[in-house]
Design an enzyme around this catalytic site. Structure first.
Site, PDB file in Angstrom:
ATOM      1  N   HIS A 307      48.810  48.377  44.882  1.00 61.81           N
ATOM      2  CA  HIS A 307      48.480  47.323  44.753  1.00 61.81           C
ATOM      3  C   HIS A 307      48.232  47.155  46.120  1.00 61.81           C
ATOM      4  CE1 HIS A 307      50.864  46.621  41.414  1.00 61.81           C
ATOM      5  NE2 HIS A 307      49.616  45.294  41.188  1.00 61.81           N
ATOM      6  N   ASP A 329      51.109  40.108  36.203  1.00 65.83           N
ATOM      7  CA  ASP A 329      52.308  40.578  36.698  1.00 65.83           C
ATOM      8  C   ASP A 329      52.214  39.911  38.041  1.00 65.83           C
ATOM      9  OD1 ASP A 329      51.342  42.479  39.233  1.00 65.83           O
ATOM     10  OD2 ASP A 329      50.838  43.156  36.565  1.00 65.83           O
ATOM     11  N   ASP A 383      40.839  36.097  27.877  1.00 62.82           N
ATOM     12  CA  ASP A 383      39.868  37.503  27.303  1.00 62.82           C
ATOM     13  C   ASP A 383      39.161  37.247  28.850  1.00 62.82           C
ATOM     14  OD1 ASP A 383      39.350  40.161  26.500  1.00 62.82           O
ATOM     15  OD2 ASP A 383      37.753  39.234  25.996  1.00 62.82           O
ATOM     16  N   ALA A 384      39.143  38.494  29.555  1.00 56.01           N
ATOM     17  CA  ALA A 384      38.444  38.850  30.871  1.00 56.01           C
ATOM     18  C   ALA A 384      36.853  38.414  30.133  1.00 56.01           C
ATOM     19  CB  ALA A 384      39.150  39.547  31.681  1.00 56.01           C
ATOM     20  N   ASP A 403      42.657  44.043  38.601  1.00 53.57           N
ATOM     21  CA  ASP A 403      43.574  45.227  38.206  1.00 53.57           C
ATOM     22  C   ASP A 403      43.441  45.215  36.355  1.00 53.57           C
ATOM     23  OD1 ASP A 403      46.394  46.054  38.305  1.00 53.57           O
ATOM     24  OD2 ASP A 403      46.912  44.845  38.696  1.00 53.57           O
TER      25      ASP A 403
END
Length: 542
Positions: A307, A329, A383-384, A403
């Site tokens: 990350h 997350d 949904d992106a 990500d």
């Protein structure tokens, strides 16, 4: 609409094809056969969809698995149909035995495939493709049995009262296609959400066995000898016993298989729709791993390294407003919030259950520094691609962080397409930066450089780089049970204007320094594959 049958033209039928002695009227008998066709077609399509869904879950490549299953099954159906010609003399007994075998094979297929994946999926060597070979074997076996159904059912319906072949075929196929429609709709909207793959498939097998056995033992019992009736009855009861036992043990089997896949330290295991989420470790000093659909999304083993390499180079510039695509997350947002100049972070996550787990689970929330308690963080579960398409194209984000799972996973291919990057480009502010996780460079260089080519085709200037990982499994996309061999992570930094300069941002870490990033860019550039075409929605190239 099924029309009244027309008499068959004159001709001598085969000696074994005399009228069946039915316990009901001919019209009722004909209706019962067509009802059986309907149920068998529904069960057959459930088996087919279950194989596709389970194979996609286990391997991640939906298009390839669907193509393999469908093509093998259709081929096998043709072979089964030809083979059934030899069984027409004993159509009733053959159909009863065939349905019992199909119920057993189809009903147990999901459990058998998952067992092989769970307990042997990490063997490697000659058995590396074992689960895929078993998938082909089940597709072939189920296709053979389904293909043999129609000729036998045609023979049975003609035994009731002979009619012209065209009318009989039309009636039979009408019932078959309508049954397939019902099975196709029942699988995603009823069986999977309510029962899951294992129990849903076992129940389908039980229905298959009951209907096939009832038709033969009830309607055509006079075509069978006493010995054949008893054998068929015992066979069907044995199949139902196996399926019932497997259903009772399904929960225990799933727990044992989950431990075989994820290890014995599974703390959280839940299903959301058709997704499975598992959280292991995170207590008593044990490393925390988060799996989604059998693929590792988070690992505390060296997730910080991943990350940091993803986020910090993108923050080397304006970063007041940040958009995180994926990253439910909260770990990418954790890195973003280390910068005091950040005013707003929008996270677009597909599954609300992952966000809820990252918010509520003590170990995972501790790992992400409780980012969801920060007032600057705003979450959208969507949904992106759809969200960016419907949002007003206002260039408002200084940083966009993608990500997302590896581009090799079919479900995420559209999120690595030229069209998607065009949508992202619209929301980038002047001087803004986009960073993309593009998969492992060392093992998938062609995929990585296709991502780079696709970004450039969308009008963005790119700077690719790679970072070595202590554990390559910590990046999104690694399958549970796979080996934790050392590897790398590939990233592409992009912007609308000049080619972005790779830097560590206002702060350096042990992973991200100016010298290490320059070395990372040189290492990536040394592997460049030229001449690759961009990936689009209509022509995915991953």
């Amino acid at each position: 609409m099924i029309e009244p049958h027309a008499p068959a033209p004159p001709g001598a039928p085969p000696p074994w094809a005399g009228p069946a002695r039915l316990p009901v009227r001919q019209g009722t008998g004909r209706f019962l056969v067509l009802a059986c066709v309907f149920v068998c077609a529904a069960c057959g399509l459930v088996y087919e969809l279950e194989l596709v869904a389970l194979a996609s879950y286990l391997t991640g490549d939906t298009v390839t698995q669907a193509s393999v299953v469908l093509s093998v099954m259709v081929f096998a159906m043709g072979i089964g149909s030809l083979a059934a010609k030899r069984l027409r003399r004993t159509a009733a007994a053959a159909f009863g035995a065939l349905e019992a075998l199909l119920a057993l094979v189809g009903g147990c297929s999901a459990m058998a495939l998952y067992a092989v994946f769970a307990w042997t999926g990490d063997w490697g060597g000659l058995w590396a493709s074992g689960p895929r070979l078993l998938l082909v074997a089940f597709s072939l076996a189920i296709g053979l049995l389904i293909g043999a159904e129609v000729p036998l059912l045609m023979e049975l319906i003609q035994r009731i009262r002979r009619q012209d072949a065209g009318g009989a075929v039309a009636d039979l196929f009408a019932a078959d296609y309508v049954g397939a429609l019902v099975g196709g709709l029942a699988f995603p909207f009823l069986l999977l959400p309510l029962l899951g793959q294992l129990t849903g498939t076992l129940l389908t097998g039980a229905v298959n066995a009951v209907v096939g056995g009832a038709l033969v033992l009830g309607l055509f019992r006079r075509d069978l000898s006493v010995r054949a009736r008893w054998l068929l009855l015992v066979a069907n009861l044995a199949v139902l016993g196996v399926l019932a036992t497997a259903t009772v043990l399904a929960d225990d089997f799933e727990r044992a298989a989950r431990e075989a896949v994820y290890g014995k330290d599974v703390r959280v295991a839940l299903r959301t729709g058709v997704r499975e989420i598992a959280l292991t470790g995170g207590t008593d000093g044990r490393p925390l791993d988060l799996y989604v659909d059998g693929r590792l999304r988070v690992s505390s083993h060296d997730g910080d390294r991943y990350h940091e390499a993803l986020v910090h180079p993108a923050m080397d510039g304006p970063h007041a407003r940040v958009l995180v695509l994926g990253g439910g997350d909260g770990l990418a947002a954790r890195e973003v919030l280390e910068y005091p100049g950040v005013r707003r972070v929008d996270i677009v996550a597909l599954d609300p259950a992952v966000v809820d787990l990252a918010r509520r689970d003590p170990a995972l929330a501790r790992l992400n520094d409780h980012v969801y308690g920060d007032s600057r963080v705003h979450v959208s579960t969507a949904d992106a691609f759809r969200l960016l398409r419907t949002a007003a194209p206002v260039p408002s984000y200084d940083v966009v962080i993608a990500d997302l799972p590896d581009p090799g996973a079919t479900a995420s291919t559209k999120l690595y397409s030229q069209e998607f990057y065009g949508l992202v480009r619209r929301v980038l502010a002047p001087g803004g930066r986009l960073v993309v996780h593009a998969g492992p460079l060392s093992s998938c260089p062609r995929v990585f450089w296709t991502v780079d080519a696709t970004l450039r085709a969308a009008g963005l200037r790119t700077t690719p780089y790679r970072v070595d990982g202590l554990d390559s499994g910590s990046a999104p996309g690694r399958t549970a049970g796979a080996s934790r061999a050392p590897g790398d992570w590939g990233f592409v930094l992009a912007s609308r204007g000049a080619r972005p300069v790779l830097g560590p941002g206002p702060r350096e870490t042990a992973t991200v320094t100016r010298e290490s990033l320059q070395a990372a860019a040189r290492a990536a550039e040394a592997t460049r594959i030229k001449g690759l075409a961009a990936s689009t929605l209509l022509h995915p190239r991953y």
